[in-house]
Enzyme design. Structure first.
Site, PDB file in Angstrom:
ATOM      1  N   HIS A 101       8.091   2.247  -9.406  1.00 44.30           N
ATOM      2  CA  HIS A 101       8.961   1.530  -8.474  1.00 44.30           C
ATOM      3  C   HIS A 101       8.306   0.177  -8.204  1.00 44.30           C
ATOM      4  O   HIS A 101       7.089   0.033  -8.322  1.00 44.30           O
ATOM      5  CB  HIS A 101       9.093   2.242  -7.126  1.00 44.30           C
ATOM      6  CG  HIS A 101       9.578   3.645  -7.178  1.00 44.30           C
ATOM      7  ND1 HIS A 101       8.773   4.706  -7.489  1.00 44.30           N
ATOM      8  CD2 HIS A 101      10.814   4.169  -6.914  1.00 44.30           C
ATOM      9  CE1 HIS A 101       9.465   5.831  -7.432  1.00 44.30           C
ATOM     10  NE2 HIS A 101      10.709   5.537  -7.092  1.00 44.30           N
ATOM     11  N   ASP A 104       5.435   0.317  -5.850  1.00 44.01           N
ATOM     12  CA  ASP A 104       4.248   1.024  -6.338  1.00 44.01           C
ATOM     13  C   ASP A 104       3.269   0.022  -6.925  1.00 44.01           C
ATOM     14  O   ASP A 104       2.050   0.181  -6.819  1.00 44.01           O
ATOM     15  CB  ASP A 104       4.587   2.017  -7.465  1.00 44.01           C
ATOM     16  CG  ASP A 104       5.642   3.014  -7.081  1.00 44.01           C
ATOM     17  OD1 ASP A 104       5.683   3.394  -5.899  1.00 44.01           O
ATOM     18  OD2 ASP A 104       6.428   3.405  -7.955  1.00 44.01           O
TER      19      ASP A 104
END
Length: 439
Positions: A101, A104
């Site tokens: 993501h 992340d």
């Protein structure tokens, strides 16, 4: 290469009789099975969020794992250290793909999305630099449109046009980074695309807005050279009471309803299947028969706890029947992403490796046994015989759509009553599975 895991050797295949904790027992990447190398049947991916980010915290307690990798959490220095650690981790396991993501990869700036985007540019440059000359690449990317408080009422399904703009901005940037990193796919996980109560929800408006966001994503992605598949990842609940992508059948219906089925496939997660009261195999089968099986999140749930626990997969029965569907589909356009996390007490770097070794071995054994089931042929032969009445006579006319209700009713009148449809032989077939698994 970094040396975060200097005490851990490169993991090699040694076979099922090995007791070496740092060896694969079933995953032999070069082994040929049904005409392909095992590693090509099983394009494994590391989940950035769990492996490099999840620290063992839960709703009842603080984290038990150090995922700072020697840097201050929430800094770009830490983000780069995670890149170094992730590449070292993947090299030692022979994993060629990673999934992420946007948040992340970098810390999200709470005040200015432009700052976050500049950080994404910087970290993606760093990833490309560090993976140059290796076989490590991106499987798929996605935008986290569920964690930030602005998404409390959803992203594509939000009641706020301003929030919708931020969702669109995140998707645009995540698509750019996916293309930059050579990603094979892009995932929409509708983590808050649903509702808590219908008393305050316009379902039609929300679903239309979600579809519109996806159409815009397809248009933009294709315009910047993204040639891969877009994916929806079904999940029935958590965090919303009811999510619009409840299961494979629901997601497929949504995609067809809004004309998205030419660009989208499904990313099926085992634990999400169980939350929908389906088996993993069921969700893969429904995706397969609709031409929508794209990628897999390889994990399993805990039936006792009943929520999205994201355990590493170790159930060989489930893995075998999953791979049975994947082989019948001719493989995946995506791969097998370990959307799995170590249990809270398994809090060392060594445990991270043990989890992946076990998960990779589980799917390797599942692949081997699924291929054996297909080559054995007894199950396929039974299914063919079960439906043999549709291969000739009135059954063939039904399948070819060359009959009518009137003709079928006349046939029933002539027969007076049908013959015995035959036993389903469920226990016999389950016995075949055991026979093949434990040869």
């Amino acid at each position: 290469m970094s040396d975060f895991f200097s005490k851990i050797p490169y993991i090699k295949y040694e076979g099922k009789d090995s007791n070496n904790p740092w060896a694969f027992k079933y995953y032999d990447p070069e082994f040929m099975i049904m005409g392909k190398k095992m590693k090509d049947h099983l394009p494994f991916a590391m989940a950035w969020w769990h492996n490099l980010g999840a620290n063992g915290s839960d709703m009842f307690g603080q984290g038990t794992m150090d995922k700072s990798f020697g840097q201050k959490l929430g800094t770009m220095e830490c983000a780069k250290a995670k890149v170094d650690a992730g590449i070292e981790f993947m090299k030692k396991l022979g994993i060629e793909y990673y999934c992420w993501h946007d948040v992340d990869l970098v810390p999200e700036d709470p005040e200015d999305i432009n700052v976050t985007n500049r950080r994404l540019d910087e970290i993606s440059d760093y990833i490309l630099e560090k993976t140059k000359g290796t076989n490590i690449k991106c499987l798929w990317g996605t935008a986290n449109m569920f964690g930030n408080p602005r998404y409390m009422n959803g992203a594509g399904s939000t009641n706020s046009a301003e929030v919708y703009c931020f969702a669109a901005a995140q998707v645009q940037k995540a698509l750019e980074i996916t293309v930059k990193l050579g990603g094979r796919g892009y995932v929409f996980w509708g983590g808050r695309e649903g509702y808590e109560t219908l008393l305050n929800t316009d379902v039609k408006l929300e679903q239309e807005n979600i579809a519109n966001l996806m159409h815009m994503a397809v248009d933009y992605g294709r315009s910047i050279g993204f040639k891969g598949d877009f994916y929806i990842e079904p999940k029935p609940k958590e965090p919303m009471t009811h999510q619009y992508d409840f299961d494979a059948a629901t997601a497929i219906g949504f995609l067809r309803q809004y004309g998205l089925d030419k660009d989208f496939k499904l990313n099926i997660e085992a634990n999400h299947a169980s939350l929908a009261n389906h088996t993993f195999q069921h969700e893969l089968c429904i995706s397969r028969i609709n031409g929508m099986l794209g990628s897999v999140d390889a994990n399993q749930g805990n039936g006792i706890l009943g929520w999205d626990t994201d355990n590493f997969p170790w159930n060989v029965y489930d893995a075998t029947m999953a791979m049975y569907e994947v082989l019948k589909a001719g493989g995946l356009t995506g791969g097998f992403n370990f959307d799995s996390k170590n249990r809270r007490p398994s809090n060392t770097y060594e445990d991270m490796f043990h989890a992946y070794i076990m998960g990779m071995d589980t799917f390797a054994l599942g692949l081997t046994k699924a291929a054996a089931l297909i080559e054995d042929g007894r199950i396929e032969s039974f299914v063919k015989e079960k439906y043999s009445s549709f291969e000739s006579g009135i059954g063939k006319k039904i399948r070819e759509k060359k009959t009518s209700l009137t003709e079928l009713a006349a046939e029933a009148s002539r027969m007076k009553k049908p013959s015995d449809p035959g036993s389903g032989r469920e226990e016999y077939l389950e016995g075949i599975v055991n026979n093949v698994l434990f040869r």
